[in-house]
Design a protein around this motif. Structure first.
Motif, short mmCIF file in Angstrom:
data_model
loop_
_atom_site.label_atom_id
_atom_site.label_comp_id
_atom_site.label_asym_id
_atom_site.label_seq_id
_atom_site.Cartn_x
_atom_site.Cartn_y
_atom_site.Cartn_z
N ASP A 150 0.78 -1.43 -0.13
CA ASP A 150 0.10 0.00 0.04
C ASP A 150 0.86 1.33 -0.22
N ALA A 151 1.85 1.09 0.90
CA ALA A 151 2.96 2.47 0.74
C ALA A 151 3.49 2.72 -0.52
N PHE A 152 3.93 1.78 -0.97
CA PHE A 152 4.61 1.59 -2.65
C PHE A 152 3.55 2.19 -3.65
N ASP A 153 2.41 1.64 -3.42
CA ASP A 153 1.34 2.13 -4.49
C ASP A 153 1.14 3.75 -4.13
N ALA A 154 1.31 3.99 -3.11
CA ALA A 154 0.62 5.51 -2.59
C ALA A 154 1.79 6.45 -3.17
N ALA A 155 3.30 5.70 -2.71
CA ALA A 155 4.46 6.49 -3.16
C ALA A 155 4.48 6.56 -4.85
N LYS A 156 4.29 5.55 -5.43
CA LYS A 156 4.27 5.55 -6.88
C LYS A 156 3.39 6.54 -7.48
N GLU A 157 1.99 6.61 -6.91
CA GLU A 157 0.99 7.68 -7.31
C GLU A 157 1.50 8.96 -7.16
N ALA A 158 1.87 9.26 -6.08
CA ALA A 158 2.43 10.57 -5.50
C ALA A 158 3.63 10.91 -6.55
N GLY A 159 4.48 10.14 -6.74
CA GLY A 159 5.67 10.14 -7.81
C GLY A 159 5.15 10.59 -9.30
N ARG A 160 4.19 9.75 -9.60
CA ARG A 160 3.35 10.09 -11.17
C ARG A 160 2.77 11.40 -11.08
N GLU A 161 2.25 12.01 -9.94
CA GLU A 161 1.74 13.19 -9.77
C GLU A 161 2.65 14.37 -9.90
N LYS A 162 3.68 14.10 -9.29
CA LYS A 162 4.75 15.19 -9.12
C LYS A 162 5.54 15.16 -10.62
N LEU A 163 5.67 13.94 -11.25
CA LEU A 163 6.52 13.86 -12.55
C LEU A 163 5.36 14.60 -13.47
N THR A 164 4.16 14.40 -13.59
CA THR A 164 3.30 15.14 -14.34
C THR A 164 3.18 16.58 -14.05
N GLU A 165 3.27 16.93 -12.94
CA GLU A 165 3.26 18.05 -12.60
C GLU A 165 4.56 19.00 -13.18
N LEU A 166 5.49 18.36 -13.26
CA LEU A 166 6.94 19.10 -13.53
C LEU A 166 7.36 18.71 -15.02
N ASN A 167 6.21 18.10 -15.72
CA ASN A 167 6.27 17.99 -16.98
C ASN A 167 7.52 17.09 -17.45
N ILE A 168 7.73 16.15 -16.83
CA ILE A 168 8.90 14.95 -17.04
C ILE A 168 8.16 13.94 -17.45
N THR A 169 8.35 13.54 -18.75
CA THR A 169 7.59 12.48 -19.38
C THR A 169 8.46 11.31 -19.68
N ARG A 170 7.83 10.22 -20.09
CA ARG A 170 8.52 8.90 -20.45
C ARG A 170 9.50 9.22 -21.64
N ASP A 171 9.26 10.18 -22.58
CA ASP A 171 10.03 10.26 -23.70
C ASP A 171 11.47 11.04 -23.34
N ALA A 172 11.11 11.97 -22.31
CA ALA A 172 12.49 12.62 -21.78
C ALA A 172 13.32 11.34 -21.05
N GLY A 173 12.81 10.57 -20.37
CA GLY A 173 13.57 9.59 -19.78
C GLY A 173 14.08 8.53 -21.10
N ALA A 174 13.26 8.39 -21.76
CA ALA A 174 13.89 7.44 -22.91
C ALA A 174 15.03 8.04 -23.59
N GLY A 175 14.69 9.42 -23.88
CA GLY A 175 15.96 10.25 -24.44
C GLY A 175 17.27 10.05 -23.60
N ALA A 176 17.25 10.21 -22.21
CA ALA A 176 18.45 10.23 -21.37
C ALA A 176 18.89 8.58 -21.46
N VAL A 177 18.09 7.92 -21.42
CA VAL A 177 18.53 6.47 -21.21
C VAL A 177 19.25 6.20 -22.55
N GLN A 178 18.78 6.65 -23.67
CA GLN A 178 19.32 6.39 -24.98
C GLN A 178 20.55 7.00 -25.31
#
Length: 131
Positions: free
Chosen positions: A78-106
């Motif tokens: 339950d704690a992990f799920d709550a942290a994951k959801e909070a993290g997703r919300e913060k990433l969305t708020e900061l406009n950090i996208t999956r594409d940006a992450g994929a670009g950094a990894v690439q």
């Protein structure tokens, strides 16, 4: 015994070229990750969770922990799920996208590949120079 050839000052050794290539790749990766610290944190957390999930529980752990272990596991999930959801919300708020992450990894993968190619070419050049 054959005398060892000395490298000229203009021609860096294979070791020096490999070190330079490694340093360049590391610097590129650091720059990419500094631009996306939350993305790096999220990746680290995901990797840790994956490793933890892959490790099997032992019989001794199951016997000693019993029902309390089940409650702890449920609470942790339950704690992990709550942290994951909070993290997703913060990433969305900061406009950090999956594409940006994929670009950094690439970029990291590309940098490491370039370092490997440069190191390999340096080794081939050294062997040819010894000819």
């Amino acid at each position: 015994m054959m005398a060892r050839q000395q490298n000229s000052p203009e021609s860096p050794s294979v070791r020096e070229r490999a070190i330079d290539a490694y340093d360049d790749a590391r610097e590129q990766a650091r720059e990419r990750l500094e631009g996306s610290p939350l993305l790096a944190l999220g990746g680290g957390l995901a990797l840790g969770a994956l490793v933890g999930a892959l490790l099997p529980a032992t019989r001794a752990e199951a016997r000693l922990i019993g029902k309390a272990g089940s409650r702890i596991t449920t609470g942790a999930r339950d704690a992990f799920d709550a942290a994951k959801e909070a993290g997703r919300e913060k990433l969305t708020e900061l406009n950090i996208t999956r594409d940006a992450g994929a670009g950094a990894v690439q970029a990291l993968i590309d940098g490491l590949g370039e370092a490997a190619r440069t190191s390999g070419q340096a080794a081939v050049d050294a062997v040819r120079a010894r000819g």
